[in-house]
Design a protein around this motif. Structure first.
Motif, PDB file in Angstrom:
ATOM      1  N   MET A 101       0.847  -1.195   0.000  1.00  0.00           N
ATOM      2  CA  MET A 101       0.000   0.000   0.000  1.00  0.00           C
ATOM      3  C   MET A 101       0.877   1.238   0.000  1.00  0.00           C
ATOM      4  N   ALA A 102       0.490   2.222  -0.810  1.00  0.00           N
ATOM      5  CA  ALA A 102       1.106   3.553  -0.804  1.00  0.00           C
ATOM      6  C   ALA A 102       2.619   3.505  -0.966  1.00  0.00           C
ATOM      7  N   GLY A 103       3.105   2.625  -1.847  1.00  0.00           N
ATOM      8  CA  GLY A 103       4.535   2.551  -2.087  1.00  0.00           C
ATOM      9  C   GLY A 103       5.295   1.691  -1.113  1.00  0.00           C
ATOM     10  N   PHE A 104       4.610   1.139  -0.108  1.00  0.00           N
ATOM     11  CA  PHE A 104       5.247   0.252   0.853  1.00  0.00           C
ATOM     12  C   PHE A 104       4.983  -1.197   0.446  1.00  0.00           C
ATOM     13  N   THR A 108      -5.447   6.053   0.793  1.00  0.00           N
ATOM     14  CA  THR A 108      -4.088   5.644   0.444  1.00  0.00           C
ATOM     15  C   THR A 108      -3.181   6.867   0.459  1.00  0.00           C
ATOM     16  N   ARG A 109      -2.056   6.760   1.136  1.00  0.00           N
ATOM     17  CA  ARG A 109      -1.208   7.935   1.309  1.00  0.00           C
ATOM     18  C   ARG A 109      -0.596   8.410  -0.004  1.00  0.00           C
ATOM     19  N   LYS A 110      -0.630   9.731  -0.190  1.00  0.00           N
ATOM     20  CA  LYS A 110      -0.032  10.365  -1.367  1.00  0.00           C
ATOM     21  C   LYS A 110       1.315  11.001  -1.047  1.00  0.00           C
ATOM     22  N   ALA A 111       1.404  11.684   0.103  1.00  0.00           N
ATOM     23  CA  ALA A 111       2.633  12.413   0.436  1.00  0.00           C
ATOM     24  C   ALA A 111       2.698  12.629   1.936  1.00  0.00           C
ATOM     25  N   THR A 112       3.906  12.913   2.417  1.00  0.00           N
ATOM     26  CA  THR A 112       4.102  13.209   3.841  1.00  0.00           C
ATOM     27  C   THR A 112       5.153  14.294   3.986  1.00  0.00           C
ATOM     28  N   MET A 113       5.084  15.019   5.110  1.00  0.00           N
ATOM     29  CA  MET A 113       5.987  16.151   5.317  1.00  0.00           C
ATOM     30  C   MET A 113       6.066  16.452   6.809  1.00  0.00           C
ATOM     31  N   MET A 114       7.289  16.733   7.306  1.00  0.00           N
ATOM     32  CA  MET A 114       7.480  17.234   8.673  1.00  0.00           C
ATOM     33  C   MET A 114       7.713  18.736   8.576  1.00  0.00           C
ATOM     34  N   ILE A 115       6.839  19.533   9.210  1.00  0.00           N
ATOM     35  CA  ILE A 115       6.912  20.976   9.025  1.00  0.00           C
ATOM     36  C   ILE A 115       6.164  21.692  10.151  1.00  0.00           C
ATOM     37  N   ASP A 116       6.614  22.883  10.495  1.00  0.00           N
ATOM     38  CA  ASP A 116       5.894  23.729  11.445  1.00  0.00           C
ATOM     39  C   ASP A 116       4.844  24.524  10.672  1.00  0.00           C
ATOM     40  N   TYR A 117       3.787  23.850  10.287  1.00  0.00           N
ATOM     41  CA  TYR A 117       2.813  24.419   9.344  1.00  0.00           C
ATOM     42  C   TYR A 117       2.128  25.667   9.888  1.00  0.00           C
ATOM     43  N   TRP A 118       2.028  25.821  11.197  1.00  0.00           N
ATOM     44  CA  TRP A 118       1.336  26.974  11.789  1.00  0.00           C
ATOM     45  C   TRP A 118       2.078  28.280  11.527  1.00  0.00           C
ATOM     46  N   TYR A 178       0.082   0.201   8.687  1.00  0.00           N
ATOM     47  CA  TYR A 178       1.116   1.080   9.217  1.00  0.00           C
ATOM     48  C   TYR A 178       2.485   0.415   9.097  1.00  0.00           C
ATOM     49  N   THR A 179       3.529   1.238   9.085  1.00  0.00           N
ATOM     50  CA  THR A 179       4.875   0.703   8.944  1.00  0.00           C
ATOM     51  C   THR A 179       5.283  -0.010  10.235  1.00  0.00           C
ATOM     52  N   SER A 180       5.967  -1.123  10.075  1.00  0.00           N
ATOM     53  CA  SER A 180       6.308  -1.955  11.228  1.00  0.00           C
ATOM     54  C   SER A 180       7.438  -1.368  12.066  1.00  0.00           C
ATOM     55  N   ALA A 181       8.176  -0.397  11.522  1.00  0.00           N
ATOM     56  CA  ALA A 181       9.275   0.237  12.256  1.00  0.00           C
ATOM     57  C   ALA A 181       8.875   1.649  12.685  1.00  0.00           C
ATOM     58  N   PHE A 182       9.460   2.116  13.798  1.00  0.00           N
ATOM     59  CA  PHE A 182       9.229   3.478  14.268  1.00  0.00           C
ATOM     60  C   PHE A 182       9.539   4.460  13.132  1.00  0.00           C
ATOM     61  N   PRO A 183       8.730   5.508  12.914  1.00  0.00           N
ATOM     62  CA  PRO A 183       7.675   6.035  13.785  1.00  0.00           C
ATOM     63  C   PRO A 183       6.267   5.512  13.473  1.00  0.00           C
ATOM     64  N   TYR A 184       6.156   4.323  12.882  1.00  0.00           N
ATOM     65  CA  TYR A 184       4.859   3.659  12.681  1.00  0.00           C
ATOM     66  C   TYR A 184       3.886   4.541  11.886  1.00  0.00           C
ATOM     67  N   GLN A 185       4.330   4.960  10.711  1.00  0.00           N
ATOM     68  CA  GLN A 185       3.517   5.861   9.885  1.00  0.00           C
ATOM     69  C   GLN A 185       2.317   5.141   9.284  1.00  0.00           C
ATOM     70  N   ILE A 186       1.246   5.904   9.051  1.00  0.00           N
ATOM     71  CA  ILE A 186       0.006   5.347   8.530  1.00  0.00           C
ATOM     72  C   ILE A 186       0.053   5.363   7.005  1.00  0.00           C
ATOM     73  N   ALA A 187       0.130   4.171   6.395  1.00  0.00           N
ATOM     74  CA  ALA A 187       0.164   4.074   4.935  1.00  0.00           C
ATOM     75  C   ALA A 187      -1.224   4.208   4.331  1.00  0.00           C
ATOM     76  N   GLY A 188      -2.246   3.817   5.076  1.00  0.00           N
ATOM     77  CA  GLY A 188      -3.619   3.917   4.582  1.00  0.00           C
ATOM     78  C   GLY A 188      -4.561   3.155   5.491  1.00  0.00           C
ATOM     79  N   TRP A 189      -5.828   3.169   5.127  1.00  0.00           N
ATOM     80  CA  TRP A 189      -6.821   2.454   5.940  1.00  0.00           C
ATOM     81  C   TRP A 189      -8.043   2.098   5.108  1.00  0.00           C
ATOM     82  N   GLU A 190      -8.841   1.196   5.646  1.00  0.00           N
ATOM     83  CA  GLU A 190     -10.126   0.796   5.063  1.00  0.00           C
ATOM     84  C   GLU A 190     -11.184   0.822   6.153  1.00  0.00           C
TER      85      GLU A 190
END
Length: 300
Positions: free
Chosen positions: A218-221, A272-282, A244-256
């Motif tokens: 799923m989602a490239g994983f 299904t996940r398209k993209a991810t980003m770590m950012i101070d969005y506020w 979810y990914t089996s290794a830390f940080p256990y990211q969510i690849a998708g759901w049903e």
């Protein structure tokens, strides 16, 4: 990095007051979650509504923040600094179109990082052209005080007390560490956004929770990189799968989300996940930052 570890230790000590400490690798946790940034995840959404599949977008935002134990709100200056607790917050949004009019849905979950207790607060709201609804769960003395506000006459305003774990809490427990998720037979409060769509009575339901290796990618994983959390209710017509990914940080690849209909038919909503980003969005609220939405592959 030294400041992050010191901060982690400080909040660990604060979190130990009044509750047992979670079993988590806080060095790794602090290095990832105490950067002063949030994890943004965008998803392609297939959402069933009114018997038809709709195409839309979902976003999961995970971030740590300080939360007052007494008021159960975001940390702002007050006299009793020792009342602050560190929480992992999830903001989930779903947006899709039904015919001529749009749906906008949002869920927020606040789970203590150090205190070994379930989410202290869960809220959900739904806005569409017919009206809006709002649901809130607040943990008090080991149970949840539920408040529901709806424009539907047969639902109207309600106040309930529920003795169960919110299903919505599983998302944040999973991100803390999968072993924090209770497995086996568990009493759950069904997902608040699902309850707003089904209009089922909000009450504690018997369910079974399992975690096992995923059998599909799923989602490239690759499937070998993923685990699958499954929630299946006995009477409530719902099954949830979280990949979810089996290794830390256990990211969510998708759901049903599977809704069982009369006659044995099922409606399967997927993300299904398209993209991810770590950012101070506020801090990115000027027009010049709108191109960041393209990096997240967001259409709206």
């Amino acid at each position: 990095m030294k400041q992050l570890l010191i901060l982690s230790l400080v909040f660990s000590l604060l979190g130990c007051s009044g509750a047992s400490q979670r079993s988590i690798n806080y060095d790794a946790f602090g290095e990832y979650w105490y950067q002063g940034k949030a994890e943004l995840n965008s998803y392609e959404l297939e959402q069933y509504r009114y018997g038809e599949k709709r195409v839309g977008e979902a976003v999961l935002i995970f971030v740590t923040e300080d939360f007052w134990r007494d008021k159960q709100v975001l940390d702002e200056p007050q006299a009793n600094e020792s009342d602050a607790q560190k929480v992992l917050k999830l903001n989930m949004t779903k947006k899709f179109i039904t015919g001529i009019y749009p749906y906008s849905m949002m869920l927020s979950v606040f789970t203590p990082v150090y205190d070994s207790i379930p989410a202290v607060k869960v809220t959900a709201s739904v806005q569409e052209w017919c009206g809006q609804t709002y649901t809130q769960l607040k943990r008090n003395n080991g149970k949840y005080k539920a408040q529901l506000f709806s424009y539907f006459e047969r639902e109207s305003d309600q106040q309930l007390t529920l003795d169960a774990i919110p299903e919505d809490n599983l998302w944040t427990l999973l991100r803390l560490h999968p072993r924090q998720v209770p497995t086996g037979e568990v009493k759950l409060i069904p997902a608040l956004l699902d309850q707003r769509l089904t209009h089922e009575q909000l009450e504690a339901e018997e369910a079974t929770i399992t975690i096992a290796p995923a059998t599909e990618s799923m989602a490239g994983f690759a499937a070998t990189e993923l685990q699958l959390l499954t929630v299946k209710y006995k009477a409530y017509p719902r099954t949830l799968h979280i990949f979810y990914t089996s290794a830390f940080p256990y990211q969510i690849a998708g759901w049903e989300e599977i809704r069982r209909l009369e006659g044995g038919k099922e409606e399967v909503s997927r993300a299904t996940r398209k993209a991810t980003m770590m950012i101070d969005y506020w801090t990115k609220n000027k027009n010049k930052f709108e191109p960041l939405r393209r990096k997240l592959k967001l259409d709206n």
